[in-house]
Design a protein around this motif. Structure first.
Motif, PDB file in Angstrom:
ATOM      1  N   LEU A 144       7.127   6.995   3.394  1.00 49.74           N
ATOM      2  CA  LEU A 144       6.478   5.936   4.620  1.00 49.74           C
ATOM      3  C   LEU A 144       4.559   6.740   3.721  1.00 49.74           C
ATOM      4  O   LEU A 144       4.353   7.793   3.077  1.00 49.74           O
ATOM      5  N   PRO A 145       3.914   5.443   4.280  1.00 49.96           N
ATOM      6  CA  PRO A 145       2.569   5.973   4.391  1.00 49.96           C
ATOM      7  C   PRO A 145       2.210   7.106   4.203  1.00 49.96           C
ATOM      8  O   PRO A 145       2.708   7.538   5.420  1.00 49.96           O
ATOM      9  N   GLN A 146       0.919   7.743   3.402  1.00 52.56           N
ATOM     10  CA  GLN A 146       0.815   9.165   3.569  1.00 52.56           C
ATOM     11  C   GLN A 146      -0.176   8.585   4.993  1.00 52.56           C
ATOM     12  O   GLN A 146      -1.071   8.084   5.336  1.00 52.56           O
ATOM     13  N   SER A 147       0.011   9.609   6.421  1.00 57.63           N
ATOM     14  CA  SER A 147      -1.192   9.476   6.923  1.00 57.63           C
ATOM     15  C   SER A 147      -1.340  10.589   8.162  1.00 57.63           C
ATOM     16  O   SER A 147      -1.085  10.629   9.798  1.00 57.63           O
ATOM     17  N   GLY A 148      -0.607  11.699   8.133  1.00 60.52           N
ATOM     18  CA  GLY A 148      -1.466  12.771   8.399  1.00 60.52           C
ATOM     19  C   GLY A 148       0.251  13.538   8.962  1.00 60.52           C
ATOM     20  O   GLY A 148       1.294  13.007   8.757  1.00 60.52           O
ATOM     21  N   ASP A 149       0.880  14.770   9.347  1.00 58.35           N
ATOM     22  CA  ASP A 149       2.010  14.809   9.823  1.00 58.35           C
ATOM     23  C   ASP A 149       1.891  15.517  11.009  1.00 58.35           C
ATOM     24  O   ASP A 149       2.538  16.069  11.680  1.00 58.35           O
ATOM     25  N   ASP A 150       0.511  14.886  11.737  1.00 58.47           N
ATOM     26  CA  ASP A 150       0.715  15.555  13.454  1.00 58.47           C
ATOM     27  C   ASP A 150       1.344  14.654  14.012  1.00 58.47           C
ATOM     28  O   ASP A 150       1.290  14.518  15.356  1.00 58.47           O
TER      29      ASP A 150
END
Ligand code: FES
Ligand SMILES: [Fe+2]
Length: 348
Positions: free
Chosen positions: A141-147
Motif C-alpha cells: 500500500l502507498p505509505q500514508s500513516g496507519d491511522d
C-alpha cells in the motif's frame, strides 16, 4: 459475508478463471473461525492459520484417501496443524503430513497448497494456469500513516466475470449514465505497466442521507488494477475533505458466479471543511468509522446498480464504441496477459 446472490443470465466467451491473485478471506475471519472452506475456481479450498501465524490455503482434498477437509466434514486445527477427519493424518503449514494416529507420518502425503499474499488483513491466493507459480506480486500500500479506520466489507454474488467488473474502472461513460455522477472526467490516459493498470478520474455526486438530507461530494480518484481480481482505488473528497480507500475484489466461484467484495476504509476526520448532518455532534474519533460505513453503503448501492447490468449482459468482443467511451480496447489488450495459454483469451 455474501449480501445478495443473483444467478443472472450473463453470457461470456471469456475463460472463467484468468490467472492472478484473488481475495479469499480476511485474516480476522480465519482467526475467528479457525478453519474456513470456500469455493473458488470451481473447487473447494480450505484456509487456516499455521503455528507461526502464517495463513495457509490448500485444496480441500486429503492426499491420503480423499476426504474433504472443510469444517463441515469434521476437520479440526490443532496447534496450527490441519487434522483430517477420516483417519486423523496431520498436516503442517507447509502441507506436509507430519503425524498419523497409528505411528510414523506418511512422508508421501502432502496437501496441494496455494501461494498467499496479505494486504491490510485481506488474504489473496494465487491462481496460476496449469498450476504456474506467481508471475507477479501485488504491490504494497502507498505509505500514508496507519491511522485508517477498520475495514468495511460487503460481498455480492452474481453471474459475471472479473474482466467485466474491472472494466468499470475505464468505462467512464457509465459513471454518469448509471450512477448519476456529474462532471465526470478521465483526467489522464490509462497507464499500463505489465500486470498494473492505473486510471485517474474525477466526478461530483449528490446523495440522499436517510431520505432527509442531501450530501454533495466532489471526488478525484486513482484506480490501480493489478490483475483481474484486484482493484485498489484511492479517493480524495474535496468539499468535506476526507480520504477513502476502496478495494474492488472479484473472485470466480464456479465458472458462472463470482463474488465481488467491496472493502473500504477512511482517514480520521479531524477538521472537516463542512459537516454533514449529525456529524458535528459526534466525538472526532467516531466520525471516520461512521463516514466509512456511509461510504461503504454508497459504494454497494453503486455496485448493485452495476450488478443488474453485469449479471444479465453478454460479453461483446468487438464493441461498437464512440469517442466518449474511454479506453475500453486498451484495457482489453491489457487483459490478454491473464490468459497465458493462448494468444487469444481461451474460450470455454
Ligand atoms: S483421507 Fe485424510 S487421513 Fe485418510
Ligand atoms: Fe459502476
Amino acid at each position: 459475508m455474501t449480501a445478495r446472490s443473483e444467478q443472472g443470465t450473463n453470457v461470456t466467451s471469456l475463460y472463467p478463471f484468468p490467472e492472478g491473485w484473488y481475495f479469499i478471506a480476511t485474516r480476522d475471519a480465519v482467526r475467528k473461525a479457525g478453519l474456513v472452506e470456500r469455493t473458488w475456481m470451481g473447487e473447494q479450498i480450505v484456509i487456516w492459520c499455521g503455528a507461526a501465524g502464517q495463513i495457509c490455503v490448500a485444496r480441500s482434498v486429503c492426499p491420503h484417501m480423499g476426504s474433504d477437509l472443510g469444517p463441515e466434514a469434521g476437520t479440526t486445527i490443532v496447534d496450527g496443524r490441519l487434522v483430517c477427519p477420516f483417519h486423523g493424518f496431520e498436516f503442517d503449514a507447509s502441507g506436509q503430513c507430519v503425524a498419523t494416529p497409528s505411528g510414523a507420518p506418511a512422508r508421501s502425503a502432502r496437501l496441494e497448497l496455494f501461494e498467499v499474499h496479505e494486504v491490510a488483513g485481506l488474504i489473496f491466493a494465487w491462481w496460476g494456469l496449469r498450476g504456474r507459480p506467481p508471475q507477479w506480486q501485488l504491490p504494497g500500500l502507498p505509505q500514508s500513516g496507519d491511522d485508517w479506520t477498520d475495514l468495511q466489507i460487503r460481498t455480492v454474488r452474481f453471474a459475471g466475470h472479473p474482466q467485466e467488473t474491472s472494466e468499470n474502472s475505464v468505462d467512464i461513460a457509465h459513471l454518469s449514465y448509471i450512477h448519476g455522477y456529474h462532471n465526470v472526467t478521465g483526467e489522464t490516459p490509462v497507464v499500463i505497466d505489465g500486470p498494473r493498470l492505473e486510471s485517474r478520474f474525477g466526478f461530483s455526486t449528490t446523495r440522499r442521507i436517510a431520505k432527509v438530507a442531501k450530501l454533495s461530494l466532489e471526488v478525484t480518484a486513482v484506480a490501480n488494477v493489478v490483475g483481474l481480481g484486484y482493484s485498489f482505488v484511492e479517493f480524495k473528497e474535496h468539499s468535506i475533505g476526507f480520504d477513502a480507500r476502496l478495494w474492488v475484489l472479484a473472485t470466480p466461484v464456479d465458472g458462472k458466479l463470482i463474488d465481488l467484495s467491496i472493502v473500504s476504509r477512511m482517514r480520521p476526520l479531524h477538521k472537516p471543511k463542512r459537516f454533514i448532518v449529525g456529524l458535528r455532534f459526534l466525538p472526532p474519533r467516531m466520525r471516520a468509522p461512521i463516514m466509512n460505513k456511509f461510504v461503504a453503503d454508497l459504494q454497494i448501492r453503486d455496485v448493485q446498480q452495476d450488478v443488474v447490468i453485469w449479471s444479465r449482459k453478454h460479453y461483446v468482443p468487438r464493441p461498437r464504441l464512440v469517442r466518449t467511451d474511454g479506453e475500453i480496447m486498451k484495457y482489453r489488450a491489457y487483459c490478454e496477459q491473464f490468459y497465458p495459454s493462448e494468444r487469444e483469451p481461451p474460450r470455454l
